[in-house]
Design a protein around this motif. Structure first.
Motif, short mmCIF file in Angstrom:
data_model
loop_
_atom_site.label_atom_id
_atom_site.label_comp_id
_atom_site.label_asym_id
_atom_site.label_seq_id
_atom_site.Cartn_x
_atom_site.Cartn_y
_atom_site.Cartn_z
N ASP A 9 42.78 44.88 42.79
CA ASP A 9 41.54 44.12 42.91
C ASP A 9 41.71 43.01 43.96
O ASP A 9 42.60 42.16 43.82
CB ASP A 9 41.19 43.51 41.56
CG ASP A 9 39.81 42.85 41.56
OD1 ASP A 9 39.22 42.69 42.66
OD2 ASP A 9 39.35 42.46 40.47
N PRO A 10 40.90 42.97 45.02
CA PRO A 10 41.04 41.93 46.06
C PRO A 10 40.90 40.52 45.50
O PRO A 10 41.54 39.58 46.01
CB PRO A 10 39.93 42.26 47.05
CG PRO A 10 39.62 43.71 46.83
CD PRO A 10 39.86 43.95 45.36
N HIS A 11 40.08 40.34 44.47
CA HIS A 11 39.91 39.00 43.90
C HIS A 11 41.22 38.52 43.28
O HIS A 11 41.61 37.35 43.43
CB HIS A 11 38.80 39.01 42.84
CG HIS A 11 37.47 39.43 43.40
ND1 HIS A 11 36.68 38.60 44.15
CD2 HIS A 11 36.80 40.63 43.31
CE1 HIS A 11 35.56 39.23 44.51
NE2 HIS A 11 35.62 40.48 44.01
N ASP A 12 41.91 39.44 42.57
CA ASP A 12 43.21 39.06 41.99
C ASP A 12 44.25 38.80 43.08
O ASP A 12 45.07 37.88 42.96
CB ASP A 12 43.70 40.18 41.06
CG ASP A 12 42.82 40.32 39.83
OD1 ASP A 12 42.14 39.33 39.48
OD2 ASP A 12 42.83 41.41 39.21
N VAL A 13 44.23 39.60 44.11
CA VAL A 13 45.20 39.42 45.20
C VAL A 13 45.02 38.05 45.85
O VAL A 13 46.01 37.32 46.08
CB VAL A 13 45.06 40.55 46.25
CG1 VAL A 13 45.93 40.26 47.47
CG2 VAL A 13 45.43 41.89 45.64
N ARG A 14 43.78 37.68 46.13
CA ARG A 14 43.53 36.38 46.76
C ARG A 14 43.96 35.24 45.84
O ARG A 14 44.58 34.26 46.28
CB ARG A 14 42.05 36.25 47.12
CG ARG A 14 41.60 37.19 48.22
CD ARG A 14 40.12 37.00 48.49
NE ARG A 14 39.85 35.64 48.91
CZ ARG A 14 38.67 35.01 48.70
NH1 ARG A 14 37.72 35.62 48.01
NH2 ARG A 14 38.50 33.79 49.13
N ARG A 15 43.62 35.32 44.56
CA ARG A 15 43.97 34.26 43.62
C ARG A 15 45.49 34.11 43.49
O ARG A 15 46.03 33.00 43.50
CB ARG A 15 43.35 34.57 42.25
CG ARG A 15 43.72 33.59 41.15
CD ARG A 15 43.00 33.95 39.86
NE ARG A 15 43.24 35.33 39.49
CZ ARG A 15 44.34 35.76 38.87
NH1 ARG A 15 45.31 34.90 38.55
NH2 ARG A 15 44.47 37.04 38.55
N LEU A 16 46.19 35.24 43.38
CA LEU A 16 47.65 35.19 43.23
C LEU A 16 48.33 34.70 44.51
O LEU A 16 49.33 33.98 44.46
CB LEU A 16 48.18 36.58 42.86
CG LEU A 16 47.77 37.08 41.47
CD1 LEU A 16 48.19 38.54 41.28
CD2 LEU A 16 48.40 36.22 40.37
N ALA A 17 47.77 35.06 45.68
CA ALA A 17 48.37 34.61 46.95
C ALA A 17 48.25 33.10 47.09
O ALA A 17 49.19 32.42 47.53
CB ALA A 17 47.69 35.32 48.13
N ILE A 18 47.09 32.54 46.71
CA ILE A 18 46.90 31.08 46.78
C ILE A 18 47.85 30.38 45.81
O ILE A 18 48.46 29.35 46.15
CB ILE A 18 45.43 30.73 46.49
CG1 ILE A 18 44.53 31.25 47.62
CG2 ILE A 18 45.26 29.23 46.30
CD1 ILE A 18 43.05 31.10 47.34
N ALA A 19 48.00 30.93 44.63
CA ALA A 19 48.91 30.32 43.64
C ALA A 19 50.35 30.37 44.14
O ALA A 19 51.13 29.43 43.94
CB ALA A 19 48.77 31.04 42.31
N ALA A 20 50.73 31.48 44.79
CA ALA A 20 52.10 31.59 45.31
C ALA A 20 52.35 30.54 46.39
O ALA A 20 53.42 29.91 46.43
CB ALA A 20 52.33 32.99 45.87
N ALA A 21 51.37 30.34 47.29
CA ALA A 21 51.54 29.34 48.36
C ALA A 21 51.64 27.94 47.76
O ALA A 21 52.45 27.12 48.22
CB ALA A 21 50.38 29.43 49.34
N LYS A 22 50.85 27.65 46.75
CA LYS A 22 50.90 26.31 46.13
C LYS A 22 52.24 26.02 45.47
O LYS A 22 52.61 24.86 45.31
CB LYS A 22 49.77 26.17 45.11
CG LYS A 22 48.38 26.05 45.72
CD LYS A 22 47.33 25.86 44.61
CE LYS A 22 45.94 25.69 45.20
NZ LYS A 22 44.92 25.53 44.15
N SER A 23 52.96 27.05 45.07
CA SER A 23 54.24 26.84 44.39
C SER A 23 55.36 26.41 45.33
O SER A 23 56.42 25.98 44.86
CB SER A 23 54.66 28.13 43.67
OG SER A 23 54.96 29.16 44.60
N VAL A 24 55.14 26.51 46.62
CA VAL A 24 56.15 26.10 47.60
C VAL A 24 56.03 24.60 47.82
O VAL A 24 54.91 24.07 48.00
CB VAL A 24 55.98 26.87 48.92
CG1 VAL A 24 56.99 26.41 49.96
CG2 VAL A 24 56.11 28.37 48.67
#
Length: 445
Positions: A350-365
């Motif tokens: 699901d593109p919506h899940d991909v976008r949400r997870l990618a943003i969360a991954a970037a914020k964890s750095v």
């Protein structure tokens, strides 16, 4: 009538003979019976000092090697004293002998020993002061010149020696250059350059610590101060010789025209360096990209800019290149830098899940800014994946760009793996249609 010295002008010969007469009188005075024993005491002092040096120097050297964590300036002082152990020992022993002799006898019996102690002390002081001169050749000339002068001064031979040097001269029309004037000029120039360096260092530290000035203006102020101080020291040294500075101005103008054609690149770099400092487009600490070179600026000099890259290489970029070519200054007006990362995900996700997870991954750095939150967008539908771009901001480009990109990529990998997001890769399927004809001599398994 005094005989003349062959090979010297009459005036110089007469003055040299007069100086020798004074030296001869001093030597004759030393040969008197009540002065010879003082000369023997001086020789004994020198021998005792040499023995002390043989005993103290190795032990002091071993002690210095055992010191750890000592400040550099203190170690330099110890090295300076170690090299002058013989002179220090001679000075201390000589003054000790003078004190004892004056207590046991009357002052005239220790006159020459006291004179020797005074001269050695003057040599020691001159050696310490001369260390302020950084240039080795200039320091050596100034040291030997000062040693000769103080020796002649205390022996009361300075006037006669000065008159002899005054007689040694080169004449160019009305201009007369004497050996004494050259010696004075060398000593005065050495002192002036030393003073200029000390004033420049002290003032530069205060300018660099002034937060009201921009980094580029601090560098420009320091460069102008150094040019003024060293230029003034040079011209005052010339003036002390009696050189006509008006003629020098005409000569320098003629030389400048000739050098202007041969040193166009050098002059261009100098002018470009001044422009860079004035317009504040580049300053120490900025992170820039110039062609394939990416790094931060260490220093701005008159001819080039020093840039250090993340792999430790230091590039010296001519100032002209920074004026005439395109330069990316990552921290010109502010330190905010946006970075983009492109990646793909499978069509089944699901593109919506991909976008949400990618943003969360970037914020964890850690280095990714939260005040400018990351965003993720779909940028296309590829042959094997849905293509995305992840954009995020950092505020410390001096810490590197590749490492923060790598950190975000690693966070994406971990996040996608935990949540079942697939990162596709191109696959090829080969199908063989029909039977393959058998050729003689070929065996197929």
């Amino acid at each position: 009538m005094n005989p003349e010295i062959p090979g010297l002008p009459d005036a110089v010969s007469d003055k040299a003979i007069g100086l020798w007469s004074q030296v001869e009188a001093l030597l004759n005075d030393l040969l008197l019976p009540w002065r010879l024993y003082q000369l023997g005491i001086v020789v004994g002092i020198v021998l005792v000092a040499y023995l002390l040096r043989m005993v103290v120097a190795p032990r002091m050297h071993d002690w210095m090697r055992s010191l750890e964590g000592l400040a550099k300036w203190r170690m330099r002082v110890l090295v300076l004293l170690h090299r002058r152990i013989w002179l220090i020992a001679t000075m201390l022993v000589a003054w000790g002998v003078v004190f004892v002799m004056r207590e046991l006898t009357w002052p005239s019996r220790s006159y020459f020993v006291g004179l020797f102690a005074t001269i050695v002390t003057a040599w020691f002081v001159v050696g310490l002061i001369a260390r302020l001169i950084r240039n080795p050749l200039l320091r050596r000339v100034a040291t030997w010149g000062a040693w000769i002068y103080v020796t002649l001064y205390y022996l009361e031979l300075d006037d006669s020696f000065g008159r002899m040097l005054e007689g040694l001269a080169l004449e160019f029309g009305e201009f007369r250059l004497t050996a004494l004037a050259i010696l004075k000029a060398l000593v005065i120039t050495a002192l002036l350059f030393t003073g200029a360096r000390l004033v420049s260092s002290a003032t530069s530290n205060r300018i660099q610590g002034n937060e009201d000035l921009s980094p580029s203006m601090r560098v420009l102020a320091v460069k102008i101060l150094q040019i003024v101080l060293y230029g003034a020291a040079f011209f005052i040294g010339l003036k002390s010789v009696g050189f006509d500075l008006t003629g020098l101005a005409v000569l320098s103008g003629a030389i400048g025209v000739g050098l202007g054609f041969g040193l166009q690149k050098v002059v261009s770099n100098l002018v470009s360096g001044v422009i860079i400092l004035l317009d504040k487009s580049i300053k120490p600490g900025d992170v820039i990209s110039l062609g394939e070179t990416f790094g931060w600026i260490n220093a701005l000099t008159a001819r080039y800019v020093s840039i250090t890259t993340r792999d430790g290489k230091e590039y010296l970029i001519p100032n002209e290149d920074l004026i005439t070519t395109q330069v990316v200054n990552w921290s010109h007006s502010n330190d905010y830098v946006r970075l983009d990362i492109n990646f793909g995900a499978a069509y089944d996700d699901d593109p919506h899940d991909v976008r949400r997870l990618a943003i969360a991954a970037a914020k964890s750095v850690d280095r990714v800014l939260s005040i400018r939150p990351p965003v993720c967008h779909i940028v296309g539908f590829g042959d094997s994946s849905v293509d995305y771009v992840l954009r995020f901001w950092i505020r410390d480009p001096t810490e590197g760009l590749t490492n923060v990109r790598g950190g975000v990529f690693l966070a994406l990998w971990d996040t996608f793996k935990e949540n079942g997001i697939n990162i596709p890769f191109p696959q090829r399927e080969v199908r063989i249609l029909g039977e393959i004809p058998k050729s003689p001599g070929v065996v197929l398994d």
